[in-house]
Write a protein that holds these residues in place. Sequence first.
Motif, PDB file in Angstrom:
ATOM      1  N   PHE A  10       0.834  -1.208   0.000  1.00 46.33           N
ATOM      2  CA  PHE A  10       0.000   0.000   0.000  1.00 46.33           C
ATOM      3  C   PHE A  10       0.867   1.255   0.000  1.00 46.33           C
ATOM      4  CE2 PHE A  10      -2.333   3.375   2.167  1.00 46.33           C
ATOM      5  CZ  PHE A  10      -3.575   3.332   1.557  1.00 46.33           C
ATOM      6  N   CYS A  11       1.851   1.286   0.875  1.00 44.14           N
ATOM      7  CA  CYS A  11       2.706   2.478   0.989  1.00 44.14           C
ATOM      8  C   CYS A  11       3.555   2.683  -0.260  1.00 44.14           C
ATOM      9  CB  CYS A  11       3.596   2.366   2.223  1.00 44.14           C
ATOM     10  SG  CYS A  11       2.692   2.447   3.784  1.00 44.14           S
ATOM     11  N   ALA A  12       4.059   1.600  -0.834  1.00 46.56           N
ATOM     12  CA  ALA A  12       4.847   1.722  -2.060  1.00 46.56           C
ATOM     13  C   ALA A  12       4.011   2.292  -3.199  1.00 46.56           C
ATOM     14  CB  ALA A  12       5.418   0.363  -2.449  1.00 46.56           C
ATOM     15  N   ASP A  13       2.734   1.916  -3.231  1.00 46.68           N
ATOM     16  CA  ASP A  13       1.846   2.372  -4.300  1.00 46.68           C
ATOM     17  C   ASP A  13       1.381   3.809  -4.076  1.00 46.68           C
ATOM     18  OD1 ASP A  13       0.025   2.120  -6.583  1.00 46.68           O
ATOM     19  OD2 ASP A  13      -1.565   2.031  -5.087  1.00 46.68           O
ATOM     20  N   LYS A  14       1.043   4.137  -2.831  1.00 50.84           N
ATOM     21  CA  LYS A  14       0.433   5.441  -2.543  1.00 50.84           C
ATOM     22  C   LYS A  14       1.441   6.537  -2.222  1.00 50.84           C
ATOM     23  CE  LYS A  14      -3.806   3.828  -2.776  1.00 50.84           C
ATOM     24  NZ  LYS A  14      -4.762   4.270  -3.823  1.00 50.84           N
ATOM     25  N   PHE A  15       2.657   6.173  -1.841  1.00 54.53           N
ATOM     26  CA  PHE A  15       3.590   7.180  -1.341  1.00 54.53           C
ATOM     27  C   PHE A  15       4.983   7.077  -1.968  1.00 54.53           C
ATOM     28  CE2 PHE A  15       0.418   6.471   1.960  1.00 54.53           C
ATOM     29  CZ  PHE A  15       0.012   7.771   2.219  1.00 54.53           C
ATOM     30  N   PRO A  16       5.093   7.097  -3.291  1.00 56.45           N
ATOM     31  CA  PRO A  16       6.427   7.234  -3.883  1.00 56.45           C
ATOM     32  C   PRO A  16       7.015   8.579  -3.457  1.00 56.45           C
ATOM     33  CG  PRO A  16       4.740   7.611  -5.539  1.00 56.45           C
ATOM     34  CD  PRO A  16       4.026   7.114  -4.318  1.00 56.45           C
ATOM     35  N   LEU A  17       8.331   8.699  -3.499  1.00 60.95           N
ATOM     36  CA  LEU A  17       8.970   9.893  -2.949  1.00 60.95           C
ATOM     37  C   LEU A  17       8.576  11.173  -3.679  1.00 60.95           C
ATOM     38  CD1 LEU A  17      12.545   8.612  -2.031  1.00 60.95           C
ATOM     39  CD2 LEU A  17      10.699   9.277  -0.486  1.00 60.95           C
ATOM     40  N   ASP A  18       8.300  11.086  -4.977  1.00 62.60           N
ATOM     41  CA  ASP A  18       7.884  12.299  -5.669  1.00 62.60           C
ATOM     42  C   ASP A  18       6.530  12.787  -5.162  1.00 62.60           C
ATOM     43  OD1 ASP A  18       6.537  10.138  -6.749  1.00 62.60           O
ATOM     44  OD2 ASP A  18       6.602  10.896  -8.817  1.00 62.60           O
ATOM     45  N   ARG A  19       5.655  11.857  -4.803  1.00 59.23           N
ATOM     46  CA  ARG A  19       4.364  12.248  -4.246  1.00 59.23           C
ATOM     47  C   ARG A  19       4.525  12.786  -2.822  1.00 59.23           C
ATOM     48  NH1 ARG A  19      -0.365   7.992  -5.033  1.00 59.23           N
ATOM     49  NH2 ARG A  19       0.533   8.165  -7.136  1.00 59.23           N
ATOM     50  N   THR A  20       5.491  12.231  -2.098  1.00 59.29           N
ATOM     51  CA  THR A  20       5.780  12.746  -0.760  1.00 59.29           C
ATOM     52  C   THR A  20       6.225  14.201  -0.827  1.00 59.29           C
ATOM     53  OG1 THR A  20       6.387  10.564   0.096  1.00 59.29           O
ATOM     54  CG2 THR A  20       7.264  12.481   1.261  1.00 59.29           C
TER      55      THR A  20
END
Length: 376
Positions: A26-36
């Motif tokens: 879930f975190c890998a899909d929803k929170f890539p570093l560019d989105r962070t």
Amino acid sequence: MQDTNKRPTIEFSEEQAQLLEVATSFCADKFPLDRTRARIAAAEDFDRSVWLEMASLGWLGVAVPEEFGGSGLGLAEVVTIVEPMGRYLVGTPLTSTTLVAQALIKAGTDAQKSEWLPAICEGAIGALALTEPSGDWNLANLASRAVRSGDKLTLSGTKTFVTDAASADLAIVSVALDGAPALVLLDRAALASAKMERETVIDETRRSYRVKLDGVSIPASNLLDPAKTADCLSHLDLAACLLLSAEMCGGASGVIDVTVEYLKTRKQFEKYIGSYQALKHPTVDALLAMEAARSHLYYAAAVFGKGEEGEIAVRMAKAQASDALAFASDRAIQFHGGFGFTYDCDAQLYRRRGLWCEYQHGDAAHHRRLLADLLF
């Protein structure tokens, strides 16, 4: 004959293994570093659509008893969710909301539990206000006050580092009442009557607020059980340390990933820099430190709440995780050369997260001082 001295093994239960796998995906899909990075500049404290997805997965009620709509598990299972959140620098109110639920479970009245725990399981946001401008890590040393006036309590004082306070549906606040520590519950209306100032903090992936309580009035029924306050504060302190340790272990893993990827792609003198021993050896040291910290973390999760043994394990985990993320993120910054010291380098996001987590509820030196009294 059963061995009563047998220590818990550091193994995942079936529930923990499933939660870790789902949370990592879930975190890998929803929170890539560019989105962070995009979230840092966003107006909202966090992405509410993602928050509702987390609620639908049941994460907010993992450590809530089944009678209140939760899963009836414990903080050991929450750890397996928080660790991958640290790995991907997730910024949501999950930790603070979990701790608010813990406060209600430990010291809430029956009416407070019945009203708020089901709401938390469904997505209500909790904020925890225990820290004050003095920065004292002893949660019983309080300058904030509550004064009784009939069936009302009038509050005064200031709380700092209250994450997601502006978005919270409820907050648990520590105050001094009649000369002793007390915990009170503030609903959204009471929070709206407090003055909030957005704080500038080192970890920009989360939103922190200074909350001024002067003049805030609440019903006396919002007071949590005074007889359970001392034990509840101790529980919250250790629970926060456990979850912060999970964040830092995840962060160490994440920044090692960033480092290794750079070592495999950056060339100098026609060679990939990852081929140089001066970079390989510290990277292995960072990996070993991270794995050691994870061992401490999951042992602490296994014995959490088991008296002195649990406290020792949690304080060891906090100290080890603080050191592991500090070393891994520092090496990552150094290995990126001049670029590592710029805001565009992802390695510094992990160093910022590490500094925040380390100094919440006591740094490594603080916990080692306490461990000296517990162990010797």
